[in-house]
Every structure is written in structure tokens, then in C-alpha cells.
Write an enzyme that holds these catalytic residues in place. Structure first.
Site, PDB file in Angstrom:
ATOM      1  CG  ASP A  82     -34.439  -4.079 -24.927  1.00 47.55           C
ATOM      2  OD1 ASP A  82     -35.753  -4.491 -24.608  1.00 47.55           O
ATOM      3  OD2 ASP A  82     -33.529  -4.680 -25.214  1.00 47.55           O
ATOM      4  CG  HIS A  83     -34.627  -6.552 -21.336  1.00 46.72           C
ATOM      5  ND1 HIS A  83     -35.390  -7.475 -20.941  1.00 46.72           N
ATOM      6  CD2 HIS A  83     -34.349  -6.856 -22.626  1.00 46.72           C
ATOM      7  CE1 HIS A  83     -35.544  -8.381 -21.932  1.00 46.72           C
ATOM      8  NE2 HIS A  83     -35.020  -8.208 -23.053  1.00 46.72           N
ATOM      9  CG  ASP A 104     -37.623  -8.084 -18.126  1.00 45.90           C
ATOM     10  OD1 ASP A 104     -38.446  -8.817 -17.668  1.00 45.90           O
ATOM     11  OD2 ASP A 104     -36.441  -8.634 -18.604  1.00 45.90           O
ATOM     12  CD  GLU A 134     -39.688 -11.425 -21.001  1.00 48.89           C
ATOM     13  OE1 GLU A 134     -39.074 -10.010 -21.483  1.00 48.89           O
ATOM     14  OE2 GLU A 134     -39.326 -12.235 -20.714  1.00 48.89           O
ATOM     15  CG  HIS A 172     -32.681 -12.100 -24.643  1.00 47.11           C
ATOM     16  ND1 HIS A 172     -33.652 -12.645 -23.646  1.00 47.11           N
ATOM     17  CD2 HIS A 172     -33.199 -10.990 -25.076  1.00 47.11           C
ATOM     18  CE1 HIS A 172     -34.520 -11.694 -23.541  1.00 47.11           C
ATOM     19  NE2 HIS A 172     -34.279 -10.791 -24.419  1.00 47.11           N
ATOM     20  CG  HIS A 201     -37.742  -9.570 -25.881  1.00 52.17           C
ATOM     21  ND1 HIS A 201     -36.756  -8.699 -24.951  1.00 52.17           N
ATOM     22  CD2 HIS A 201     -39.069  -9.193 -25.797  1.00 52.17           C
ATOM     23  CE1 HIS A 201     -37.578  -7.673 -24.709  1.00 52.17           C
ATOM     24  NE2 HIS A 201     -38.883  -7.790 -25.034  1.00 52.17           N
ATOM     25  N   GLY A 202     -35.277 -11.780 -28.433  1.00 49.72           N
ATOM     26  CA  GLY A 202     -34.441 -12.893 -28.740  1.00 49.72           C
ATOM     27  C   GLY A 202     -34.166 -13.301 -30.386  1.00 49.72           C
ATOM     28  CB  THR A 226     -26.781 -10.661 -30.038  1.00 48.60           C
ATOM     29  OG1 THR A 226     -27.145 -10.710 -28.683  1.00 48.60           O
ATOM     30  CG2 THR A 226     -25.492 -11.148 -30.098  1.00 48.60           C
TER      31      THR A 226
HETATM   32  P1  13P Z   1     -30.980 -10.898 -29.232  1.00 46.21           P
HETATM   33  O1  13P Z   1     -29.754 -10.207 -28.578  1.00 46.21           O
HETATM   34  O2  13P Z   1     -31.097 -12.339 -29.288  1.00 46.21           O
HETATM   35  O3  13P Z   1     -31.149 -10.374 -30.691  1.00 46.21           O
HETATM   36  O4  13P Z   1     -32.147 -10.377 -28.210  1.00 46.21           O
HETATM   37  C1  13P Z   1     -32.372  -9.045 -28.412  1.00 46.21           C
HETATM   38  C2  13P Z   1     -33.341  -8.621 -27.281  1.00 46.21           C
HETATM   39  O5  13P Z   1     -34.414  -9.338 -27.156  1.00 46.21           O
HETATM   40  C3  13P Z   1     -33.509  -7.361 -26.605  1.00 46.21           C
HETATM   41  O6  13P Z   1     -34.444  -7.025 -25.965  1.00 46.21           O
END
Ligand code: 13P
Length: 276
Positions: A82-83, A104, A134, A172, A201-202, A226
Site C-alpha cells: 500500500d502506497h 503512489d 493514483e 486519510h 482511499h481514506g 486507521t
Molecule cells: P484510512 O486510514 O483513512 O482508513 O485510509 C487508509 C488508506 O487509504 C490506506 O491506503
């Protein structure tokens, strides 16, 4: 069930007009919770590991554990970087058995983002893995830049990515004010890329009612980190306070926080599949 590429499960999700959860594992317990939730909901899932853990060396050994868990799960599981910050992280992930990578480049100018993401996609495809890019930028304690639909179409064509993260109003981490997603923008992106699984995302704190509006428009993968990891930490804290200094072996102690995470993730998986 064999560990699979993200493309295999996301293209099917996009065709069906549903989304799959992509949850960030950081240790044995959070990884187990993801796989158990997928098994109980009879749903494919994406186990992902954040780029910081590639930078600090934790992602290699954790990857071995995740592969073992994925192979034992009766559902299809993809293992994703991820990222990803650079091509070294991409190469490492592919060498360590991850079946999917994200590069990313969303903070870079368009041409630089295209050039770097294209290299990541080529490396992934050579390893029979898949690649997410992205376009636009989902804020990470910085500014959001919403995705332009025509730029998204061009970016996908030029890079050869298999999944595309777009910016339609999420950020995020926790929100300061309740977000409203740009549904019209998501519809336009989905129409410009009718076969491309789009990624949101987020996921943390984004109201499920908003999320469910964009799933039929092409969002096929929803990232949540998160709130899921915080669910684990809050359960650990509550159970430690309840133990009031009494020793509990760690493996036993962790069962309850893991179970709390499983319940949390099951609800998300059902909501993303538009089951409730
Ligand atoms: P959150 O931490 O806001 O859930 O986002 C996670 C995310 O997008 C990981 O790539």
C-alpha cells in the site's frame, strides 16, 4: 485457496457492482482478523501492508506470515503493498511474494507520475502480479487534489495499471468535519474507465451511506486502516485496564482484541458488498 492477484478479484467486483475491503495489517493479530472476517463473510479480501513497513524492514517477515495465512484461507486473498514510495519497495514486495503493488506518485507532476507508475506496472506484470496507481491526491495530512476524469482516463492508458485510486472527497485518517463525496465526479470517472476497478482511499470515518453511493459507479476496492487499527488498540487498552496488572499470556490476551476487529471488519465487508 491460492493467494491471488488483486486484478482477479477486483475485476469481478467491478463487474458485479460491489467493492472489496482492503485492510492494513500491521502484526499477526490484525492479519488474522482480516483473514477470519473474509472467511466468515465468504468474501475475497485484500491484505495490505503500508509502505512504512517496507522502509523499516518489517514487511518482509510479515509478508511470509501473510502468505501462509492467505494460503490457508478458503477465500481468495490478495497481498498488496500500500502506497509504495519507490521502485525499490515495488521490487522488494514482488520478490517477497506480494501479488500486488501500489506505486503512489500522486504528489508528482502528471508526466512524472505516469513514468514512475508505468515502470512499477511493468515490474508487477513481469512478476505476474498487478499494480495500482493514483491520480489526483487523497490528502495525507496535506491538501487534497480531486481527480480529473479525463486525466484519469489518460493516466490509465499510459501506465497500464490494473486498479486506479481516485480522489473524490475522502482523506486519510480521521476527519475534522463529515465528508461529502463528489458523486458526479466519481460517475464521470467510472464512465471514462468502464472496466477499470477504481479504488477509494481514506475509508476511515467516511459514512457508509456515502460510500455505498459510489460503489455502483466503479469503486471496487475500499481501503481502511486507521479505524481498524484503532479498534485493535482500543480493545487492547480496555482489556489491559480490566486485567488491572494481572499477568495474562500474550497469545491468550490477544484473542479478545482480535475478535473485536473481526466483528468490525465483517460489518465493513458486508456494507461494501451492499448486503446491508
Ligand atoms: P484510512 O486510514 O483513512 O482508513 O485510509 C487508509 C488508506 O487509504 C490506506 O491506503
Amino acid at each position: 485457496m491460492a493467494i491471488v492477484t488483486m486484478k482477479e478479484i477486483l475485476q469481478d467486483a467491478r463487474r458485479r457492482g460491489i467493492a472489496l475491503g482492503a485492510f492494513n495489517a500491521a502484526n499477526y493479530e490484525t492479519a488474522c482478523a482480516i483473514v477470519q472476517a473474509a472467511e466468515l463473510e465468504e468474501s475475497p479480501v485484500i491484505l495490505q501492508v503500508y509502505s512504512r513497513m517496507f522502509g523499516n524492514g518489517k514487511a518482509e517477515a510479515l509478508g511470509g506470515l501473510l502468505i501462509r495465512l492467505a494460503e490457508k484461507c478458503p477465500q481468495k486473498v490478495a497481498l498488496h503493498l500500500d502506497h509504495g514510495e519507490n521502485l525499490e519497495q515495488v521490487r522488494n514486495a514482488l520478490e517477497w511474494g506480494y501479488t500486488s503493488v501500489m506505486l503512489d506518485g500522486s504528489r508528482l507532476p502528471f508526466d512524472e507520475n505516469v513514468a514512475l507508475t508505468k515502470q512499477a506496472a511493468t515490474l508487477a506484470h513481469q512478476a505476474k502480479a498487478t499494480c495500482e496507481g493514483e491520480i489526483g491526491h487523497v490528502a495525507m495530512a496535506d491538501e487534497t487534489e480531486l481527480t480529473d476524469p479525463e486525466e484519469a482516463r489518460k493516466f490509465a492508458e499510459l501506465t497500464g495499471v490494473d486498479a486506479l485510486a481516485v480522489s473524490i472527497g475522502t482523506v486519510h485518517g480521521y476527519y475534522k468535519a463529515e465528508p461529502k463525496l463528489d458523486i458526479g465526479r466519481c460517475r464521470e470517472i467510472g464512465q471514462a474507465l468502464p472496466n477499470m476497478p477504481l479504488v477509494l482511499h481514506g475509508g476511515t470515518g467516511t459514512p457508509i451511506s456515502e460510500v455505498q453511493k459510489v460503489i455502483p459507479l466503479g469503486i471496487a476496492k475500499i481501503n481502511v486502516a486507521t479505524e481498524f487499527q484503532h479498534c485493535f488498540l482500543k480493545a487492547v487498552q480496555a482489556d489491559l485496564e480490566a486485567a488491572a496488572g494481572k499477568f495474562i499470556p500474550i497469545d491468550k490476551f490477544m484473542d479478545a482484541p482480535t475478535a473485536a476487529c473481526v466483528e468490525h471488519l465483517r460489518k465493513l465487508i458486508r456494507a461494501f458488498a451492499l448486503k446491508e
